[in-house]
Design a protein around this motif. Structure first.
Motif, mmCIF file in Angstrom:
data_model
loop_
_atom_site.group_PDB
_atom_site.id
_atom_site.type_symbol
_atom_site.label_atom_id
_atom_site.label_comp_id
_atom_site.label_asym_id
_atom_site.label_seq_id
_atom_site.Cartn_x
_atom_site.Cartn_y
_atom_site.Cartn_z
ATOM 1 N N ILE A 433 1.593 -28.601 -17.822
ATOM 2 C CA ILE A 433 1.132 -29.256 -16.589
ATOM 3 C C ILE A 433 -0.344 -28.930 -16.378
ATOM 4 N N GLN A 434 -1.146 -29.963 -16.146
ATOM 5 C CA GLN A 434 -2.550 -29.763 -15.785
ATOM 6 C C GLN A 434 -2.691 -30.091 -14.295
ATOM 7 N N HIS A 435 -2.737 -29.058 -13.476
ATOM 8 C CA HIS A 435 -2.865 -29.285 -12.034
ATOM 9 C C HIS A 435 -4.283 -29.761 -11.712
ATOM 10 N N ASN A 436 -4.381 -30.700 -10.790
ATOM 11 C CA ASN A 436 -5.682 -31.260 -10.423
ATOM 12 C C ASN A 436 -5.775 -31.382 -8.908
ATOM 13 N N GLU A 437 -6.453 -30.397 -8.309
ATOM 14 C CA GLU A 437 -6.600 -30.383 -6.853
ATOM 15 C C GLU A 437 -7.607 -31.423 -6.371
ATOM 16 N N ASN A 438 -8.289 -32.070 -7.292
ATOM 17 C CA ASN A 438 -9.325 -33.039 -6.919
ATOM 18 C C ASN A 438 -8.805 -34.475 -6.855
ATOM 19 N N PHE A 439 -7.492 -34.644 -6.997
ATOM 20 C CA PHE A 439 -6.905 -35.979 -6.937
ATOM 21 C C PHE A 439 -5.533 -35.850 -6.279
ATOM 22 N N LYS A 440 -5.536 -35.762 -4.961
ATOM 23 C CA LYS A 440 -4.312 -35.468 -4.233
ATOM 24 C C LYS A 440 -4.154 -36.383 -3.021
ATOM 25 N N LEU A 441 -2.894 -36.684 -2.695
ATOM 26 C CA LEU A 441 -2.602 -37.418 -1.471
ATOM 27 C C LEU A 441 -3.099 -36.636 -0.256
ATOM 28 N N PRO A 442 -3.499 -37.334 0.816
ATOM 29 C CA PRO A 442 -3.931 -36.620 2.020
ATOM 30 C C PRO A 442 -2.772 -35.832 2.614
ATOM 31 N N SER A 443 -3.092 -34.670 3.204
ATOM 32 C CA SER A 443 -2.048 -33.823 3.786
ATOM 33 C C SER A 443 -1.368 -34.504 4.964
ATOM 34 N N ASN A 444 -2.100 -35.369 5.660
ATOM 35 C CA ASN A 444 -1.528 -36.114 6.782
ATOM 36 C C ASN A 444 -0.897 -37.400 6.257
ATOM 37 N N PRO A 445 0.426 -37.542 6.318
ATOM 38 C CA PRO A 445 1.090 -38.736 5.767
ATOM 39 C C PRO A 445 0.766 -40.021 6.512
ATOM 40 N N ASN A 446 0.103 -39.917 7.652
ATOM 41 C CA ASN A 446 -0.275 -41.120 8.404
ATOM 42 C C ASN A 446 -1.638 -41.671 7.979
ATOM 43 N N THR A 447 -2.339 -40.953 7.100
ATOM 44 C CA THR A 447 -3.654 -41.400 6.645
ATOM 45 C C THR A 447 -3.512 -42.611 5.728
ATOM 46 N N PRO A 448 -4.274 -43.682 5.982
ATOM 47 C CA PRO A 448 -4.216 -44.836 5.078
ATOM 48 C C PRO A 448 -4.868 -44.518 3.740
ATOM 49 N N ILE A 449 -4.370 -45.115 2.665
ATOM 50 C CA ILE A 449 -4.928 -44.887 1.333
ATOM 51 C C ILE A 449 -5.180 -46.217 0.637
ATOM 52 N N ILE A 450 -6.252 -46.246 -0.150
ATOM 53 C CA ILE A 450 -6.615 -47.407 -0.970
ATOM 54 C C ILE A 450 -6.633 -46.949 -2.411
ATOM 55 N N MET A 451 -5.841 -47.590 -3.268
ATOM 56 C CA MET A 451 -5.683 -47.173 -4.655
ATOM 57 C C MET A 451 -6.178 -48.267 -5.591
ATOM 58 N N ILE A 452 -7.062 -47.902 -6.515
ATOM 59 C CA ILE A 452 -7.639 -48.871 -7.442
ATOM 60 C C ILE A 452 -7.362 -48.384 -8.854
ATOM 61 N N GLY A 453 -6.468 -49.072 -9.574
ATOM 62 C CA GLY A 453 -6.066 -48.589 -10.896
ATOM 63 C C GLY A 453 -5.611 -49.693 -11.818
ATOM 64 N N PRO A 454 -6.517 -50.325 -12.546
ATOM 65 C CA PRO A 454 -6.118 -51.338 -13.522
ATOM 66 C C PRO A 454 -5.499 -50.703 -14.769
ATOM 67 N N GLY A 455 -4.656 -51.468 -15.467
ATOM 68 C CA GLY A 455 -4.040 -50.986 -16.697
ATOM 69 C C GLY A 455 -3.243 -49.714 -16.465
ATOM 70 N N THR A 456 -3.367 -48.765 -17.405
ATOM 71 C CA THR A 456 -2.633 -47.501 -17.275
ATOM 72 C C THR A 456 -3.179 -46.640 -16.130
ATOM 73 N N GLY A 457 -4.313 -47.042 -15.559
ATOM 74 C CA GLY A 457 -4.853 -46.332 -14.398
ATOM 75 C C GLY A 457 -3.952 -46.424 -13.183
ATOM 76 N N VAL A 458 -2.921 -47.271 -13.257
ATOM 77 C CA VAL A 458 -1.995 -47.396 -12.130
ATOM 78 C C VAL A 458 -0.977 -46.255 -12.110
ATOM 79 N N ALA A 459 -0.916 -45.469 -13.189
ATOM 80 C CA ALA A 459 0.116 -44.435 -13.320
ATOM 81 C C ALA A 459 0.207 -43.492 -12.121
ATOM 82 N N PRO A 460 -0.900 -42.838 -11.703
ATOM 83 C CA PRO A 460 -0.756 -41.883 -10.589
ATOM 84 C C PRO A 460 -0.360 -42.543 -9.284
ATOM 85 N N PHE A 461 -0.632 -43.844 -9.148
ATOM 86 C CA PHE A 461 -0.307 -44.531 -7.900
ATOM 87 C C PHE A 461 1.186 -44.859 -7.809
#
Length: 593
Positions: A433-461
């Motif tokens: 496992i490679q932990h990455n603290e620089n790419f994390k969901l916001p701690s507040n679940p009410n925060t809106p998020i915008i995700m941009i991930g073409p191709g395999t970039g959609v994986a984390p979303f």
């Protein structure tokens, strides 16, 4: 346990007292007494040592989490040595505090073509600007992480090292540049730093010798990977697609491995056996001859070493320089020493070890000398495409298979084709496992998020949405996805449709570049919705980008500045500053490669 006068430092009266007391003590009382005596003894030692400042600051620039992980590991080591250690991301360093730091350790990776990682950009810019202060009282050392297959190997670390010296800083220990297999040189660096700190601090005795340079939180790690069983391995692309994207599901049951959305999996691949045999045919040594593969003295047959241990598909400038020293081939030496770097760069592009042996080899007097210049196969990192809440004891990956032609031969990605062609259900993959603290969901679940991930970039979303569904998060979510063809390349289409229907995914915009006369990409869809997108930003939305850095990520970054400039009524410079501020507040996060 009974004390006797013969083998103890106590007199008979003291021995009798101890023998009456100790059997009556509980285990907790014994532990307390032991700690009390040790503390009292150390207090006496400390009183004889003048108390001086022993503070060390460790700052890291990290894109994938390696530098951050090392900072935490080494911080624990130095705490064990008795130092007060402050660890922070470069993004969190306050420029005004820089002059107050006396001992500074920098651990940084280099991103893309010699650029600082995202969370080091502002600090790098400040330190290299006119407002950077003199640092005559600073002692520093730099650990630089990189990949020698890139032209600007460890460039960011080199720049920090030079700049700190220019500002008056003095090196505690010489900079160490690490390739992908960084564990040994990183451990040697911290050992050198510890020794230098001890020598410079004549009034301070290091009282904890038990600390080591390797701190492992779990049984399985980067240096001790877990063998994960393959539960599923399917092609996500439809019939007729010119792409092949594998969906892998791996079993983690009993491993103790844990992850969060935004983390990655490192896979240690094996080379294509066909390529190994072609290479052996060009060489003059017995493929079963034993070769030593590491400093621990482990041995493997030559063929097995080329198959499972050494990298044979990537050429680097450093590799050619080492080989030129072993070779008597004048043409190779001329290529390496040529002032025309473009010629060398052209040769390195798209060629492998087989090409090199055919063109300039073989070299070395033995199989052992031949492999001595090769580097270990590095792990390949893939963004995790699942939530452990939704898939307990499993982890899912989305891997694009790489195949292409170059210099008259078919080429392939080592790990992607390993997974696509040779890994069957029930087989195991060596992973961590490679932990990455620089790419994390916001701690507040009410925060809106915008995700941009073409191709395999959609994986984390996919992982993000699974996690939010399990948590019942109420925050809005907007996904921009793109690929070549709607019919054959819409990865996880049914899943997105279900998430949209349930409301877990609020909006989705798609761009299939080969389905229209004029190519349309995700950044074009963003610009089409610029007004609403900016409204989301003003509401506090966090923006995530995952995928290709050279083209997609740069185009998306530019599109965001366009949108902020247009909809916010700002100048180009102000819009760029708006985005920089978002980045500093972790509202603009990128997982790019």
């Amino acid at each position: 346990m009974q004390f006797t006068v013969v083998n103890s430092p106590f007199n008979q009266e003291q021995v009798d007292l101890l023998n009456r007391l100790l059997p009556a003590l509980s285990e907790g009382q014994k532990a307390w007494l032991s700690g009390y005596l040790a503390a009292a003894q150390f207090a006496g030692l400390e009183s004889a040592i003048p108390q001086i400042a022993k503070e060390i600051t460790i700052i890291y620039g990290s894109q994938t989490g390696n530098a951050q992980g090392l900072a935490k590991q080494f911080g624990k080591v130095l705490v064990g040595d008795g130092y007060h250690v402050n660890i922070s991301s470069m993004n969190d360093v306050k420029p005004n505090n820089l002059k107050k730091i006396q001992n500074l350790l920098i651990i940084t990776s280099t991103h893309g073509e010699g650029e600082p990682p995202d969370n080091a950009l502002s600090f790098h810019e400040f330190l290299h600007g006119k407002r950077a202060p003199r640092l005559d009282d600073l002692h520093f050392s730099v650990l630089s992480l990189g990949d020698s297959s890139y032209e600007f190997f460890c460039q960011t670390g080199k720049e920090f090292d030079v700049r700190l010296e220019e500002l008056g800083g003095k090196r505690l220990y010489a900079r160490v540049d690490c390739d992908l297999d960084y564990d040994d040189p990183a451990s040697e660096w911290i050992a050198g730093v510890r020794l230098s700190l001890k020598e410079n601090d004549s009034e301070y005795a290091v009282h904890t010798a038990a600390a080591t340079a390797e701190v492992i939180d779990v049984a399985y790690s980067r240096t001790s990977p877990y063998q994960a069983e393959v539960l599923e391995n399917i092609n996500l692309n439809g019939r007729g697609s010119n792409k092949e994207t594998r969906h892998l599901e791996l079993l983690l049951e009993g491993s103790g491995l844990t992850y969060e959305p935004g983390d990655s999996i490192g896979i240690y691949p094996k080379n294509n056996p066909v390529l190994v045999e072609q290479l052996i045919e060009e060489l003059i040594w017995d493929p079963e001859a034993l070769v030593t593969v590491n400093k621990d003295g482990d041995v493997l047959p030559f063929r097995e070493a080329l198959f499972s241990y050494y990298e044979i598909t990537v050429l680097t400038k450093q590799l050619l320089e080492k080989i030129a020293q072993l070779s008597e081939n004048a043409n190779l030496r001329e290529l390496v020493s040529s002032p025309n770097s473009a010629e060398l760069k052209e040769y390195l592009g798209g060629r492998d070890l087989l090409d090199l042996v055919r063109d300039y080899g073989p070299w070395g007097k033995s199989a052992q000398e031949f492999v001595s210049v090769l580097r270990k196969i590095p792990a390949r990192l893939y963004s995790i495409a699942s939530s452990s809440l939704a898939n307990p004891e499993e982890v899912h990956l989305t891997i694009g298979t790489v195949r292409y032609d170059a210099h008259g031969r078919e080429r392939e990605g080592v790990c992607s084709t390993y997974c696509a062609d040779r890994v069957q259900l029930g087989d195991t993959l060596n992973i961590y496992i490679q932990h990455n603290e620089n790419f994390k969901l916001p701690s507040n679940p009410n925060t809106p998020i915008i995700m941009i991930g073409p191709g395999t970039g959609v994986a984390p979303f996919r992982a993000f949405m699974q996690e939010r569904e399990e948590l019942g998060a109420k925050g809005k979510s907007w996904l921009f996805f793109g690929d070549r063809h709607f019919v054959t390349d819409f990865l996880y289409q049914i899943e997105w449709q279900k998430l949209l229907k349930s409301g877990v995914l609020t909006k989705m915009d798609i761009a299939f570049s080969r389905d229209t006369e004029k190519k349309v990409y995700v950044q074009h869809r963003m610009l089409e919705h610029s007004k609403e997108l900016f409204e989301w930003l003003e509401e506090g939305a966090v923006v995530y980008i995952c995928g290709d850095e050279k083209n997609m990520a740069r185009d998306v970054h530019s599109a965001l500045i366009d949108i902020i400039e247009r909809e916010g009524g700002m100048s180009r410079e102000e819009a760029a500053g708006y985005l920089t501020s978002m980045q500093q507040h972790k509202r603009y996060q990128r997982d790019v490669y």
